[in-house]
Design a protein around this motif. Structure first.
Motif, PDB file in Angstrom:
ATOM      1  N   GLY A   1       0.939  -1.115  -0.051  1.00 32.28           N
ATOM      2  CA  GLY A   1       0.252   0.223  -0.061  1.00 32.28           C
ATOM      3  C   GLY A   1       0.760   1.402   0.039  1.00 32.28           C
ATOM      4  O   GLY A   1       0.604   2.175  -0.684  1.00 32.28           O
ATOM      5  N   LYS A   2       1.854   1.363   0.881  1.00 32.62           N
ATOM      6  CA  LYS A   2       2.873   2.536   1.090  1.00 32.62           C
ATOM      7  C   LYS A   2       3.561   2.570  -0.528  1.00 32.62           C
ATOM      8  O   LYS A   2       3.765   3.688  -0.837  1.00 32.62           O
ATOM      9  CB  LYS A   2       3.696   2.277   1.882  1.00 32.62           C
ATOM     10  CG  LYS A   2       2.963   2.525   3.304  1.00 32.62           C
ATOM     11  CD  LYS A   2       4.058   2.606   4.489  1.00 32.62           C
ATOM     12  CE  LYS A   2       3.123   2.971   5.981  1.00 32.62           C
ATOM     13  NZ  LYS A   2       4.100   2.980   6.801  1.00 32.62           N
ATOM     14  N   MET A   3       4.014   1.328  -1.096  1.00 32.01           N
ATOM     15  CA  MET A   3       4.719   1.553  -2.521  1.00 32.01           C
ATOM     16  C   MET A   3       3.747   2.101  -3.211  1.00 32.01           C
ATOM     17  O   MET A   3       4.205   2.748  -4.079  1.00 32.01           O
ATOM     18  CB  MET A   3       4.944   0.221  -2.713  1.00 32.01           C
ATOM     19  CG  MET A   3       6.315  -0.254  -2.137  1.00 32.01           C
ATOM     20  SD  MET A   3       7.119  -1.807  -2.450  1.00 32.01           S
ATOM     21  CE  MET A   3       7.126  -1.636  -4.325  1.00 32.01           C
ATOM     22  N   ALA A   4       2.503   1.534  -3.385  1.00 29.27           N
ATOM     23  CA  ALA A   4       1.786   2.072  -4.267  1.00 29.27           C
ATOM     24  C   ALA A   4       1.467   3.750  -4.256  1.00 29.27           C
ATOM     25  O   ALA A   4       1.431   4.541  -5.198  1.00 29.27           O
ATOM     26  CB  ALA A   4       0.324   1.641  -4.421  1.00 29.27           C
ATOM     27  N   ALA A   5       1.234   4.175  -2.925  1.00 22.91           N
ATOM     28  CA  ALA A   5       1.259   5.645  -2.719  1.00 22.91           C
ATOM     29  C   ALA A   5       2.379   6.594  -3.144  1.00 22.91           C
ATOM     30  O   ALA A   5       2.233   7.675  -3.596  1.00 22.91           O
ATOM     31  CB  ALA A   5       0.791   5.947  -1.259  1.00 22.91           C
ATOM     32  N   LEU A   6       3.655   5.836  -3.046  1.00 21.57           N
ATOM     33  CA  LEU A   6       4.824   6.477  -3.278  1.00 21.57           C
ATOM     34  C   LEU A   6       4.866   6.599  -4.596  1.00 21.57           C
ATOM     35  O   LEU A   6       5.389   7.538  -5.334  1.00 21.57           O
ATOM     36  CB  LEU A   6       6.040   5.672  -2.797  1.00 21.57           C
ATOM     37  CG  LEU A   6       7.338   6.189  -3.083  1.00 21.57           C
ATOM     38  CD1 LEU A   6       7.682   7.607  -2.436  1.00 21.57           C
ATOM     39  CD2 LEU A   6       8.676   5.302  -2.523  1.00 21.57           C
ATOM     40  N   GLN A   7       4.440   5.520  -5.453  1.00 18.47           N
ATOM     41  CA  GLN A   7       4.490   5.430  -6.993  1.00 18.47           C
ATOM     42  C   GLN A   7       3.634   6.695  -7.334  1.00 18.47           C
ATOM     43  O   GLN A   7       4.147   7.479  -8.150  1.00 18.47           O
ATOM     44  CB  GLN A   7       4.076   4.327  -7.449  1.00 18.47           C
ATOM     45  CG  GLN A   7       4.828   3.253  -7.376  1.00 18.47           C
ATOM     46  CD  GLN A   7       6.066   3.226  -8.371  1.00 18.47           C
ATOM     47  OE1 GLN A   7       5.904   4.224  -9.420  1.00 18.47           O
ATOM     48  NE2 GLN A   7       6.606   2.287  -8.137  1.00 18.47           N
TER      49      GLN A   7
ATOM     50  N   LYS B   1      17.849  14.907 -10.799  1.00 17.09           N
ATOM     51  CA  LYS B   1      17.151  15.587  -9.680  1.00 17.09           C
ATOM     52  C   LYS B   1      15.874  14.480  -9.436  1.00 17.09           C
ATOM     53  O   LYS B   1      15.632  14.169  -8.330  1.00 17.09           O
ATOM     54  CB  LYS B   1      16.680  16.663  -9.820  1.00 17.09           C
ATOM     55  CG  LYS B   1      17.606  17.963  -9.828  1.00 17.09           C
ATOM     56  CD  LYS B   1      17.127  19.313  -9.855  1.00 17.09           C
ATOM     57  CE  LYS B   1      18.334  20.239  -9.777  1.00 17.09           C
ATOM     58  NZ  LYS B   1      17.699  21.689 -10.244  1.00 17.09           N
ATOM     59  N   ALA B   2      15.256  14.182 -10.507  1.00 14.85           N
ATOM     60  CA  ALA B   2      14.120  12.941 -10.472  1.00 14.85           C
ATOM     61  C   ALA B   2      14.543  11.578  -9.650  1.00 14.85           C
ATOM     62  O   ALA B   2      13.977  11.092  -8.766  1.00 14.85           O
ATOM     63  CB  ALA B   2      13.543  12.696 -11.672  1.00 14.85           C
ATOM     64  N   ALA B   3      16.027  11.174 -10.352  1.00 16.31           N
ATOM     65  CA  ALA B   3      16.501   9.870  -9.581  1.00 16.31           C
ATOM     66  C   ALA B   3      16.879  10.166  -8.063  1.00 16.31           C
ATOM     67  O   ALA B   3      16.377   9.345  -7.243  1.00 16.31           O
ATOM     68  CB  ALA B   3      17.535   9.578 -10.362  1.00 16.31           C
ATOM     69  N   GLN B   4      17.254  11.452  -7.683  1.00 15.73           N
ATOM     70  CA  GLN B   4      17.612  11.719  -6.323  1.00 15.73           C
ATOM     71  C   GLN B   4      16.390  11.824  -5.448  1.00 15.73           C
ATOM     72  O   GLN B   4      16.307  11.314  -4.510  1.00 15.73           O
ATOM     73  CB  GLN B   4      18.453  13.230  -6.111  1.00 15.73           C
ATOM     74  CG  GLN B   4      18.826  13.359  -4.681  1.00 15.73           C
ATOM     75  CD  GLN B   4      19.753  12.674  -4.119  1.00 15.73           C
ATOM     76  OE1 GLN B   4      20.552  11.788  -5.120  1.00 15.73           O
ATOM     77  NE2 GLN B   4      19.667  12.176  -2.842  1.00 15.73           N
ATOM     78  N   LYS B   5      15.513  12.668  -5.978  1.00 16.43           N
ATOM     79  CA  LYS B   5      14.131  12.609  -5.111  1.00 16.43           C
ATOM     80  C   LYS B   5      13.311  11.052  -5.045  1.00 16.43           C
ATOM     81  O   LYS B   5      12.875  10.935  -3.882  1.00 16.43           O
ATOM     82  CB  LYS B   5      12.948  13.645  -6.065  1.00 16.43           C
ATOM     83  CG  LYS B   5      11.717  13.654  -5.074  1.00 16.43           C
ATOM     84  CD  LYS B   5      11.883  14.521  -3.963  1.00 16.43           C
ATOM     85  CE  LYS B   5      10.496  14.813  -3.361  1.00 16.43           C
ATOM     86  NZ  LYS B   5      10.561  15.405  -2.283  1.00 16.43           N
ATOM     87  N   SER B   6      13.454  10.237  -5.902  1.00 15.50           N
ATOM     88  CA  SER B   6      12.735   8.955  -6.088  1.00 15.50           C
ATOM     89  C   SER B   6      13.754   8.063  -4.880  1.00 15.50           C
ATOM     90  O   SER B   6      13.198   7.379  -4.211  1.00 15.50           O
ATOM     91  CB  SER B   6      13.064   8.338  -7.317  1.00 15.50           C
ATOM     92  OG  SER B   6      12.363   6.907  -7.518  1.00 15.50           O
TER      93      SER B   6
ATOM     94  N   PRO C   1      11.729  -3.683  -6.173  1.00 10.39           N
ATOM     95  CA  PRO C   1      11.392  -3.711  -7.526  1.00 10.39           C
ATOM     96  C   PRO C   1      10.281  -2.745  -7.926  1.00 10.39           C
ATOM     97  O   PRO C   1       9.334  -2.782  -6.832  1.00 10.39           O
ATOM     98  CB  PRO C   1      11.365  -5.212  -7.946  1.00 10.39           C
ATOM     99  CG  PRO C   1      11.818  -6.054  -6.818  1.00 10.39           C
ATOM    100  CD  PRO C   1      11.908  -5.027  -5.654  1.00 10.39           C
ATOM    101  N   GLY C   2      10.216  -2.119  -9.015  1.00  6.07           N
ATOM    102  CA  GLY C   2       9.005  -1.518  -9.384  1.00  6.07           C
ATOM    103  C   GLY C   2       9.002  -0.055  -9.158  1.00  6.07           C
ATOM    104  O   GLY C   2       8.215   0.883  -9.363  1.00  6.07           O
ATOM    105  N   LEU C   3      10.308   0.463  -8.281  1.00  5.78           N
ATOM    106  CA  LEU C   3      10.285   1.799  -7.991  1.00  5.78           C
ATOM    107  C   LEU C   3      11.860   2.445  -8.601  1.00  5.78           C
ATOM    108  O   LEU C   3      12.523   1.935  -9.014  1.00  5.78           O
ATOM    109  CB  LEU C   3      10.344   2.154  -6.444  1.00  5.78           C
ATOM    110  CG  LEU C   3       9.148   2.025  -5.865  1.00  5.78           C
ATOM    111  CD1 LEU C   3       9.200   2.119  -4.574  1.00  5.78           C
ATOM    112  CD2 LEU C   3       8.046   2.928  -6.321  1.00  5.78           C
TER     113      LEU C   3
END
Length: 115
Positions: free
Chosen positions: A23-29, A88-93, A113-115
């Motif tokens: 659930g938290k991974m889906a929210a993070l995505q 910057k996108a990679a760093q934020k992720s 995996p997946g993030l």
């Protein structure tokens, strides 16, 4: 509640933790898809917008750099701004993933995996 079930109680806890993590991974995505980062080059003459997942969403180019004799310079500035936005996108992720793994008690640097 599951005390007398031995290892099954541990399995139930693990399954609950896995569901929580999913659930938290889906929210993070979703958050990463909606978070915008700006990459710049040429002291802000070229700006690239991207999601924190790295998808380029726009460019802003100052008209002062449109000199036909400077075509290669403009191309280099555009590429540099895009690369900056992607970085910057990679760093934020990465930062958001580290927060998530920390909250879930997972080891630092664990790759999900997946993030």
């Amino acid at each position: 509640m599951l005390k007398g079930l031995g290892n099954l109680g541990d399995m139930a806890k693990m399954m609950k933790k896995a569901q929580e993590m999913q659930g938290k991974m889906a929210a993070l995505q979703s958050e990463l898809e909606n978070t915008v980062v700006i990459g710049e080059s040429g002291a802000g003459l070229v700006k690239a917008r991207a999601t924190a997942k790295g998808d380029l969403t726009g460019l802003d180019i100052d008209p002062s750099i449109f000199n036909p004799d400077e075509k290669e310079v403009v191309e280099d500035l555009i590429l540099a701004a895009i690369k900056d936005a992607q970085s910057k996108a990679a760093q934020k992720s990465k930062e958001e993933m580290e927060k998530l793994t920390s909250e879930l008690g997972l080891p630092a640097g664990m790759d999900i995996p997946g993030l």
